[in-house]
Design a protein around this motif. Structure first.
Motif, PDB file in Angstrom:
ATOM      1  N   GLY A  73       0.821  -1.212   0.000  1.00 17.39           N
ATOM      2  CA  GLY A  73       0.000   0.000   0.000  1.00 17.39           C
ATOM      3  C   GLY A  73       0.853   1.259   0.000  1.00 17.39           C
ATOM      4  O   GLY A  73       0.551   2.227  -0.715  1.00 17.39           O
ATOM      5  N   GLN A  74       1.898   1.265   0.803  1.00 14.29           N
ATOM      6  CA  GLN A  74       2.795   2.415   0.857  1.00 14.29           C
ATOM      7  C   GLN A  74       3.444   2.654  -0.503  1.00 14.29           C
ATOM      8  O   GLN A  74       3.506   3.782  -0.997  1.00 14.29           O
ATOM      9  N   PHE A  75       3.935   1.567  -1.087  1.00 15.06           N
ATOM     10  CA  PHE A  75       4.644   1.675  -2.353  1.00 15.06           C
ATOM     11  C   PHE A  75       3.713   2.198  -3.447  1.00 15.06           C
ATOM     12  O   PHE A  75       4.095   3.055  -4.243  1.00 15.06           O
ATOM     13  N   ARG A  76       2.492   1.714  -3.473  1.00 11.71           N
ATOM     14  CA  ARG A  76       1.529   2.162  -4.484  1.00 11.71           C
ATOM     15  C   ARG A  76       1.216   3.648  -4.315  1.00 11.71           C
ATOM     16  O   ARG A  76       1.093   4.396  -5.291  1.00 11.71           O
ATOM     17  N   ASN A  77       1.105   4.104  -3.059  1.00 11.35           N
ATOM     18  CA  ASN A  77       0.842   5.521  -2.803  1.00 11.35           C
ATOM     19  C   ASN A  77       1.987   6.393  -3.317  1.00 11.35           C
ATOM     20  O   ASN A  77       1.763   7.471  -3.887  1.00 11.35           O
ATOM     21  N   TYR A  78       3.225   5.929  -3.100  1.00  6.99           N
ATOM     22  CA  TYR A  78       4.373   6.673  -3.612  1.00  6.99           C
ATOM     23  C   TYR A  78       4.318   6.757  -5.140  1.00  6.99           C
ATOM     24  O   TYR A  78       4.636   7.796  -5.723  1.00  6.99           O
ATOM     25  N   PHE A  79       3.923   5.654  -5.762  1.00  6.06           N
ATOM     26  CA  PHE A  79       3.855   5.665  -7.229  1.00  6.06           C
ATOM     27  C   PHE A  79       2.816   6.668  -7.722  1.00  6.06           C
ATOM     28  O   PHE A  79       3.070   7.420  -8.670  1.00  6.06           O
ATOM     29  N   HIS A  80       1.648   6.702  -7.083  1.00  5.97           N
ATOM     30  CA  HIS A  80       0.601   7.628  -7.506  1.00  5.97           C
ATOM     31  C   HIS A  80       1.067   9.081  -7.332  1.00  5.97           C
ATOM     32  O   HIS A  80       0.792   9.939  -8.184  1.00  5.97           O
ATOM     33  N   LYS A  81       1.762   9.363  -6.240  1.00  6.78           N
ATOM     34  CA  LYS A  81       2.278  10.719  -6.029  1.00  6.78           C
ATOM     35  C   LYS A  81       3.324  11.069  -7.090  1.00  6.78           C
ATOM     36  O   LYS A  81       3.352  12.193  -7.605  1.00  6.78           O
ATOM     37  N   ALA A  82       4.188  10.101  -7.401  1.00  8.86           N
ATOM     38  CA  ALA A  82       5.220  10.326  -8.418  1.00  8.86           C
ATOM     39  C   ALA A  82       4.595  10.556  -9.781  1.00  8.86           C
ATOM     40  O   ALA A  82       5.089  11.357 -10.585  1.00  8.86           O
ATOM     41  N   ASP A  83       3.488   9.873 -10.039  1.00  4.74           N
ATOM     42  CA  ASP A  83       2.806   9.984 -11.332  1.00  4.74           C
ATOM     43  C   ASP A  83       2.180  11.361 -11.510  1.00  4.74           C
ATOM     44  O   ASP A  83       2.021  11.840 -12.640  1.00  4.74           O
ATOM     45  N   GLY A  90       9.042   7.217 -13.188  1.00  2.00           N
ATOM     46  CA  GLY A  90       9.941   6.270 -12.539  1.00  2.00           C
ATOM     47  C   GLY A  90      11.029   6.955 -11.746  1.00  2.00           C
ATOM     48  O   GLY A  90      11.336   6.559 -10.609  1.00  2.00           O
ATOM     49  N   GLU A  91      11.616   7.999 -12.315  1.00  2.00           N
ATOM     50  CA  GLU A  91      12.669   8.731 -11.604  1.00  2.00           C
ATOM     51  C   GLU A  91      12.094   9.486 -10.415  1.00  2.00           C
ATOM     52  O   GLU A  91      12.725   9.552  -9.352  1.00  2.00           O
ATOM     53  N   ASN A  92      10.904  10.057 -10.586  1.00  2.00           N
ATOM     54  CA  ASN A  92      10.242  10.741  -9.464  1.00  2.00           C
ATOM     55  C   ASN A  92      10.036   9.777  -8.298  1.00  2.00           C
ATOM     56  O   ASN A  92      10.218  10.147  -7.126  1.00  2.00           O
TER      57      ASN A  92
END
Length: 209
Positions: A73-83, A90-92
């Motif tokens: 869940g944490q990792f997915r949240n980071y991805f959405h914020k980076a997106d 990916g770099e974000n």
């Protein structure tokens, strides 16, 4: 919060790469990955194994999760914020993970592993701009000053980690005053400084399905 409590070395063997999850042990002859570099389980030594594109993408995501000690869940949240940010997703994502306080403590050499760094933060040993911060996911910013509480500077684990910091080196976006147990964030992390073999584009492709 739920955490993986199994053998850390199984994760390295599963990803077929050293993830350096156990600190100094990973640099010694006791490293399980060095002694048995095959996937865990009874079928770990299978030679010919067809791997789909999805499997490759999933394993890359799992590898990065394991490196930084994240939950799904944490990792997915980071991805959405980076997106949502400008630039390359990916770099974000990797830059955000590098900015986590527990990772920063590890990069500075205050801890021998990210797990140990997370404990230092949780146990109130770390100050950011002279204020106590006990949240491992706290994101550091440029000009932040990270230090160790005065009473904690004699902690045996901390002292041992600082003695071994030269082996890993300090990334250029951080400036360390080793004697004062204090560091300054000079800039945001750069993708080129993340030396682990990570293919972040595979993670983007996985979450874009």
């Amino acid at each position: 919060m739920a955490r993986y409590t199994g053998a850390a070395c199984r994760r390295c063997r599963r990803e077929n790469i050293k993830l350096y999850l156990k600190g100094d042990r990973c640099y010694s002859d006791k490293c399980s990955f060095e002694r048995r570099a095959v996937a865990p389980g009874q079928h770990g030594q299978s030679r010919f194994k067809k791997v789909s594109d999805y499997c490759v993408q999933l394993r890359e995501k799992q590898k990065v999760k394991n490196i930084y000690g994240m939950l799904e869940g944490q990792f997915r949240n980071y991805f959405h914020k980076a997106d949502l940010q400008k630039g390359i997703t990916g770099e974000n994502l990797l830059v955000m993970l590098e900015r986590r306080l527990d990772n920063t403590i590890f990069r500075l050499g205050f801890a021998s592993s990210r797990k140990q760094a997370r404990q230092l933060v949780r146990h109130n040993h770390v100050l950011v701009n002279d204020k106590k911060v006990n949240i491992p996911s706290f994101l550091v910013s440029v000009d932040d000053v990270i230090s160790i509480k005065e009473k904690s500077k004699t902690n045996s684990y901390l002292v041992e980690s600082m003695e071994a910091v030269a082996r890993r080196g300090i990334p250029s976006w951080l400036e360390l005053d080793k004697n004062a147990f204090k560091a300054t964030v000079k800039a945001l992390p750069n993708r080129d400084e993340i030396t682990m073999p990570i293919q972040e584009q595979l993670i983007v492709e996985l979450y874009s399905k």
